[in-house]
Design an enzyme around this catalytic site. Sequence first.
Site, short mmCIF file in Angstrom:
data_model
loop_
_atom_site.label_atom_id
_atom_site.label_comp_id
_atom_site.label_asym_id
_atom_site.label_seq_id
_atom_site.Cartn_x
_atom_site.Cartn_y
_atom_site.Cartn_z
N ALA A 1 0.80 -1.23 0.00
CA ALA A 1 0.00 0.00 0.00
C ALA A 1 0.83 1.29 0.00
O ALA A 1 0.62 2.16 -0.85
CB ALA A 1 -0.97 -0.05 1.19
N ASP B 1 -3.82 -2.73 3.97
CA ASP B 1 -4.08 -1.90 2.79
C ASP B 1 -5.13 -0.83 3.05
O ASP B 1 -5.21 0.16 2.33
CB ASP B 1 -4.51 -2.77 1.62
N LYS C 1 -3.88 -8.68 2.92
CA LYS C 1 -3.75 -9.77 1.96
C LYS C 1 -4.62 -10.96 2.36
O LYS C 1 -4.71 -11.32 3.54
CB LYS C 1 -2.27 -10.17 1.88
O1 MRU Z 1 -1.26 -7.26 -3.23
P1 MRU Z 1 -0.12 -6.64 -2.48
O2 MRU Z 1 1.13 -7.44 -2.53
O3 MRU Z 1 0.10 -5.19 -2.85
O4 MRU Z 1 -0.62 -6.66 -0.98
C1 MRU Z 1 0.19 -6.11 0.02
C2 MRU Z 1 -0.32 -6.32 1.37
O5 MRU Z 1 -1.35 -6.89 1.59
C3 MRU Z 1 0.48 -5.69 2.48
O6 MRU Z 1 0.35 -6.42 3.65
C4 MRU Z 1 -0.02 -4.26 2.72
O7 MRU Z 1 -0.06 -3.53 1.52
C5 MRU Z 1 0.82 -3.53 3.70
S1 MRU Z 1 2.37 -3.09 2.99
C6 MRU Z 1 3.26 -2.21 4.10
#
Ligand code: MRU
Length: 363
Positions: free
Chosen positions: A56, A242, A253
């Site tokens: 994110a 996110d 995720k």
């Molecule tokens: O689909 P992604 O790889 O962008 O998902 C990322 C995540 O779910 C992370 O845990 C989240 O963005 C936090 S990143 C500091």
Amino acid sequence: MKIDGTPFRAIWVDETDHWSVRIIDQTKLPWALDLPRLSSMEEVAHAIRAMLVRGAPLVGAAASYGVALAMRAAASDANLAHAGRQLGATRPTAINLRWALARCQEKLAPLKPGARVAAAYAQAAEICDEDVATNKAIGKHGLDLIEARATGSRRVNILTHCNAGWIATVDWGTALAPIYMAHDKGINVHVWVEETRPRNQGASLTAWELGKHGVPHTVIADNAGGHLMQRGEVDLVIVGTDRVTRSGDVANKIGTYLKALAARDNGVPFWVALPSSTIDWAISDGLSDIPIEERAQTEVTTMTGRALDGSIATIRIVPKDSPAANPAFDVTPARLISGLITERGLCAANEFALSALFSKEAK
Ligand code: MRU
């Protein structure tokens, strides 16, 4: 953080031409360190959509450089609005994307076109520098949680899901920042890294960056986390997010929710690390209000890895005619969360605690 001794951020302006944007192509990790140059807004939008950059905070930072590249191409009102629409449509769940684009719009719209290019680059640099400072503060607050569990040389076992490390941000990471700080302080930390199907951000990215920093870790299948908790082998869960609602519900995720359930059943503290740019103050109910990205079926039906002959291969693991579904995120209700690790400190996952910590933003 460093890669083989060289300091890196996850995104930066090219040192030779001073305008194109360099990233670490995360689709190539852990097999190759590829640092592509992005030279248009369209290339940035593609990099976000195809997840060359992901996580994110990094998605937000990349989008701000996408706006700068768009302004370099044409600094008109129409192109500013077009860039916002194109970049904003790349990924739906991470609120940092919309937060960064709104900030660029607010800064640039009142300016004359001639002043927009320099202001857009300055804004993107500011977003990046702020992200680094924010993540350092998250790391310091989260370190308290780890230190509280580190008696003598006892190993502290932390489970994490997906990748919320330095390559998911500009630097330091969110969930991994406290872990890096604990390790650097000499605390005996060990990380259970969930592989994170279908894209394997844990196995490919978290394991890679922990390994580069020398943090002891073990990759596990996603399904192993609950079993390890039942056996007392997890002291603490820390994940990123996110989008967080004002009431403390957390989108992260896919698979995060199941770990929160297992943690609750086993009395394991479940913490979520986030910069305040991940809080969506406009919504309350995570289950009904957070859009969940549905990604391509091929992410589920195939796997990519290094074949025994050294080549990188993508193979199909699902029968030819079986369809697949691929919701990329899930929502963990606030009631399952032990607390939030923010740049302003630790707080409970509820509206009262969040708005006490962020009174101006919560209005
Ligand atoms: O689909 P992604 O790889 O962008 O998902 C990322 C995540 O779910 C992370 O845990 C989240 O963005 C936090 S990143 C500091």
